[in-house]
Design an enzyme around this catalytic site. Structure first.
Site, mmCIF file in Angstrom:
data_model
loop_
_atom_site.group_PDB
_atom_site.id
_atom_site.type_symbol
_atom_site.label_atom_id
_atom_site.label_comp_id
_atom_site.label_asym_id
_atom_site.label_seq_id
_atom_site.Cartn_x
_atom_site.Cartn_y
_atom_site.Cartn_z
ATOM 1 C CG HIS A 207 -1.647 1.203 1.237
ATOM 2 N ND1 HIS A 207 -1.326 2.400 2.199
ATOM 3 C CD2 HIS A 207 -2.986 1.727 0.850
ATOM 4 C CE1 HIS A 207 -2.382 3.251 1.913
ATOM 5 N NE2 HIS A 207 -3.191 2.794 1.351
ATOM 6 C CD GLU B 121 -9.590 -6.840 -9.269
ATOM 7 O OE1 GLU B 121 -8.171 -6.354 -8.623
ATOM 8 O OE2 GLU B 121 -10.370 -6.327 -9.251
ATOM 9 N NE ARG C 114 -5.162 2.072 -6.653
ATOM 10 C CZ ARG C 114 -4.231 2.612 -7.224
ATOM 11 N NH1 ARG C 114 -3.793 3.866 -7.178
ATOM 12 N NH2 ARG C 114 -3.196 1.701 -7.773
ATOM 13 N N GLY D 157 -5.802 -5.540 -13.672
ATOM 14 C CA GLY D 157 -5.298 -5.023 -12.448
ATOM 15 C C GLY D 157 -4.198 -6.219 -12.083
ATOM 16 C CB THR D 158 -1.019 -6.576 -13.615
ATOM 17 O OG1 THR D 158 -0.467 -5.297 -13.159
ATOM 18 C CG2 THR D 158 -1.315 -6.954 -14.726
ATOM 19 C CG ASN D 159 -0.936 -3.517 -8.438
ATOM 20 O OD1 ASN D 159 0.098 -3.622 -9.245
ATOM 21 N ND2 ASN D 159 -1.551 -2.361 -8.106
ATOM 22 C CG ASP D 160 -5.493 -7.549 -5.929
ATOM 23 O OD1 ASP D 160 -4.733 -7.425 -5.151
ATOM 24 O OD2 ASP D 160 -6.762 -7.171 -5.447
ATOM 25 C CB CYS E 45 -5.280 -0.017 -14.055
ATOM 26 S SG CYS E 45 -6.309 -1.152 -13.579
ATOM 27 N NE ARG F 257 -10.442 -0.136 -7.418
ATOM 28 C CZ ARG F 257 -9.360 -0.171 -6.994
ATOM 29 N NH1 ARG F 257 -8.269 -1.201 -7.225
ATOM 30 N NH2 ARG F 257 -8.945 0.350 -5.815
#
Length: 646
Positions: free
Chosen positions: A213, A518, A335, A539-542, A604, A391
């Site tokens: 974060h 994601e 966000r 959403g490549t983070n998740d 994103c 989002r």
């Protein structure tokens, strides 16, 4: 040859241009009466090579000729070694010289003007990541030499920052309002820390990786950040930080380098970036900054060659303004939950969470509506007709409510309810694995009134801005969809609200509704999801977390060993895992286009600002990448490099 035969001899190392600044001067050092190893051994202090004008003027003239010859032949800055034996110059070896990010840009741009290379060559040879050096504040070189590194963490937000230590977001914000330079120091950050992060010069955490974060928000805000500094022992109860035998208290100065991950005691002087001063601060004009002019020229060449659009992840109107200044062609991720921490909005959010029925939730959401509408209107105005992907609420609700007894008492008093009711709700919201729990579209399905409020805020803001003569292009993104029916239910809510607002305002609004891809299931059923979705945004983070089964906040404990053992070559939360996550993306692209040929595809996650990942997105045929505003120049250059490669 021998450079140690007397004072008419010597050895040296030189660059054809200054490797730190890129200036077109002979730059290096030499020693009289010495061999080459003496120059680099540190036994004697070398002289600047410019001293040869006095000591050996003819040799210096020959070196200038050699410099021109080398660059004309190799078409790049050279790092060469030479020896002078009894007044005669001998060249020993040459190679392409290493250089700073700024020097790389300046040298490339100036060599195009000198007709040594083409603009295409200039774009190809500059490491895209090196552009971060042009945007970040840096420590003053002389000040940096007088201080020692006391710890290291992960470089998560480039630049240099010094400030007084504060351990809570509220105290950091209050101190900044008093005019203090603040460093927010936390074990790890959460959405509740947003206002403190915004107020801080820099952010330092003991836990978390480069996709934590703290790291994600810092990059979006353009804040200096070092995270995962595991040697730090932070004690909130005593407001102290202990590291390597040193103790620091609240209010003590600390300095961090978000480019290297280094941490320093005390206050270290910093110098701001010219590019930021011209584009964001606007206290410097392009004419006053050679640095900005070479940057702007490179960006112009890059934009002329890339075929992918570049958008920004931005949540507030001021961030959108910064993004547009850095060349964003829209917002790829807004966000909405980050808006909840402005002013007293968090109280309305908490009132909504603590509501015991739909009517109570509706009343609390009605208080949030004007604030969300105002933010969206500000974003649409700042974009001036560019698209905005918004989002809907994604994090689990427990992230918005206090968990300590004192804060729960304060909240109960503020809302006029019992402490027991607050504590009971906190307990009810507890989840063993919140990342895979009640979040994303699951919130909107169980509490459709949340999605209704957010949709109304978007469409009312769009109607208001459109009425002022500004084009508006909202794209509503439903998060965490894995089942087609989840998206269908949320789209139905969005269309119903859109129809009501258009009728109430007597206006026609153009908008898209799509989803964030994601989780792996969404990738393998993308053909079904595309029946309803007008766009996919990866959403490549998740998606990385769910595909690899790794938590981005906890993987730091084993990823270094994984890299040593070559299980993974790079941190998959920093550089897209093309062999795993990438294949799922390929599947989703293929299936999505099979159902809807004109589906809009983008990314994103923070990978959208990483050069190798951007190039992979180009190969996939995505329409755009989206990243933090301060990484936009990197994405623009990487997209141009990808286009030239193909």
């Amino acid at each position: 040859v021998f450079g140690n035969t007397g004072n008419d001899s010597g050895s040296g190392v030189s660059f054809t241009r200054d490797p730190a600044t890129g200036e077109k001067i002979l730059y290096g050092e030499f020693l009289l009466n010495a061999q080459g190893e003496d120059v680099v051994a540190g036994v004697r202090t070398p002289e600047p090579v410019l001293r040869l004008q006095v000591e050996m003027p003819e040799v210096y003239r020959q070196l200038q000729d050699v410099r021109h010859t080398l660059e004309s032949h190799f078409h790049d800055m050279q790092d060469f070694e030479f020896t002078v034996e009894q007044g005669r110059l001998f060249m020993l070896q040459t190679r392409n010289g290493k250089r700073t990010g700024f020097a790389a840009v300046r040298i490339a741009v100036e060599m195009v003007k000198e007709k040594l290379i083409s603009a295409d060559d200039a774009i190809r040879r500059i490491p895209a990541d090196s552009l971060s050096q042009l945007l970040a504040p840096v420590f003053d070189a002389s000040a940096r030499k007088t201080t020692q590194v006391i710890a290291r963490g992960l470089p998560a937000g480039p630049g240099a920052a010094s400030g007084k230590i504060y351990f809570s977001a509220n105290e950091a914000e209050a101190a900044a309002q008093r005019g203090e330079k603040v460093l927010l120091v936390r074990v790890e950050t959460s959405p509740e820390d947003i206002r403190g992060m915004l107020a801080a010069e820099g952010i330092l955490t003991a836990r978390g990786g480069v996709s934590s974060h703290a790291a994600l928000v810092a990059r979006q805000m353009g804040k200096v950040c070092v995270c995962g500094a595991s040697e730090l022992q932070i004690d909130y109860s005593t407001n102290t930080l202990h590291v390597r035998g040193q103790n620091f208290r609240k209010g003590d100065f600390l300095s961090i380098d978000g480019t290297t991950g280094e941490i320093f005691p005390g206050e270290v002087k910093t110098s701001p970036s010219d590019v930021v001063r011209v584009l964001i601060d606007k206290d410097l004009t392009p004419a006053e900054s050679p640095i900005y002019r070479v940057f702007a020229q490179l960006m112009q060449w890059a934009d002329q060659r890339r075929t992918m659009d570049v958008r920004a992840n931005a949540d507030q109107p001021d961030q959108v303004g910064h993004a547009v200044a850095f060349g964003a062609q829209g917002v790829g991720l807004c966000r909405t939950e980050h808006m909840f921490f402005e002013g007293d909005r968090i109280d309305h959010v908490r009132e909504m969470i603590l509501a015991e029925n739909a009517d109570e939730r509706g009343k609390a959401l009605a208080k949030l509506l004007p604030a969300q509408r105002s933010d969206f209107a500000g974003i649409f105005k700042a974009l001036k007709g560019l698209p905005a992907t918004i989002r809907f609420l994604d994090p689990p609700l427990h992230e918005f409510i206090p968990h300590d007894e004192a804060s729960q008492r304060d909240l109960a008093e503020k809302l006029g309810i019992s402490v027991d009711r607050v504590a009971r709700r906190v307990k009810e919201l507890h989840e063993f694995n919140p990342m895979l729990g009640h979040r994303g579209c699951r919130l909107g399905i169980v509490y459709p009134e949340i999605s209704e409020m957010q949709a109304r805020a978007v469409f009312e803001a769009a109607a208001e801005v459109q009425a002022a003569g500004i084009k508006v292009r909202p794209e509503i993104m439903i998060p965490l969809v894995g089942f087609p029916k989840e998206l269908e239910l949320q789209i139905e809510v969005v269309h119903q609200v859109a129809a009501r607002v258009q009728k109430e305002r007597n206006v026609k609004l153009s908008y898209l509704v799509g989803t964030m891809i994601e989780i792996p299931r969404a990738c393998v059923v993308a053909d079904e999801i595309a029946k309803s979705a007008q766009f996919f945004s990866f959403g490549t983070n998740d998606l990385t977390q769910t595909t690899l089964g790794m938590s981005r906040d906890d993987a730091g404990s084993f990823l270094p060993r994984y890299q040593e053992e070559e299980i993974v070559r790079q941190n998959p939360f920093a550089v897209l895992d093309q062999g795993g996550v990438g294949k799922l993306m390929e599947t989703a692209v293929k299936l999505g286009r099979a159902t809807r040929k004109d589906i809009k595809l983008g990314i994103c996650g923070e990978h959208g600002g990483e050069p190798d990942s951007v190039k992979f997105c180009h190969q996939l045929g995505l329409a755009y990448v989206s990243c933090s505003p301060f990484r936009l120049p990197i994405a623009r250059l990487a997209a141009a490099q990808a286009a030239l490669k193909n």
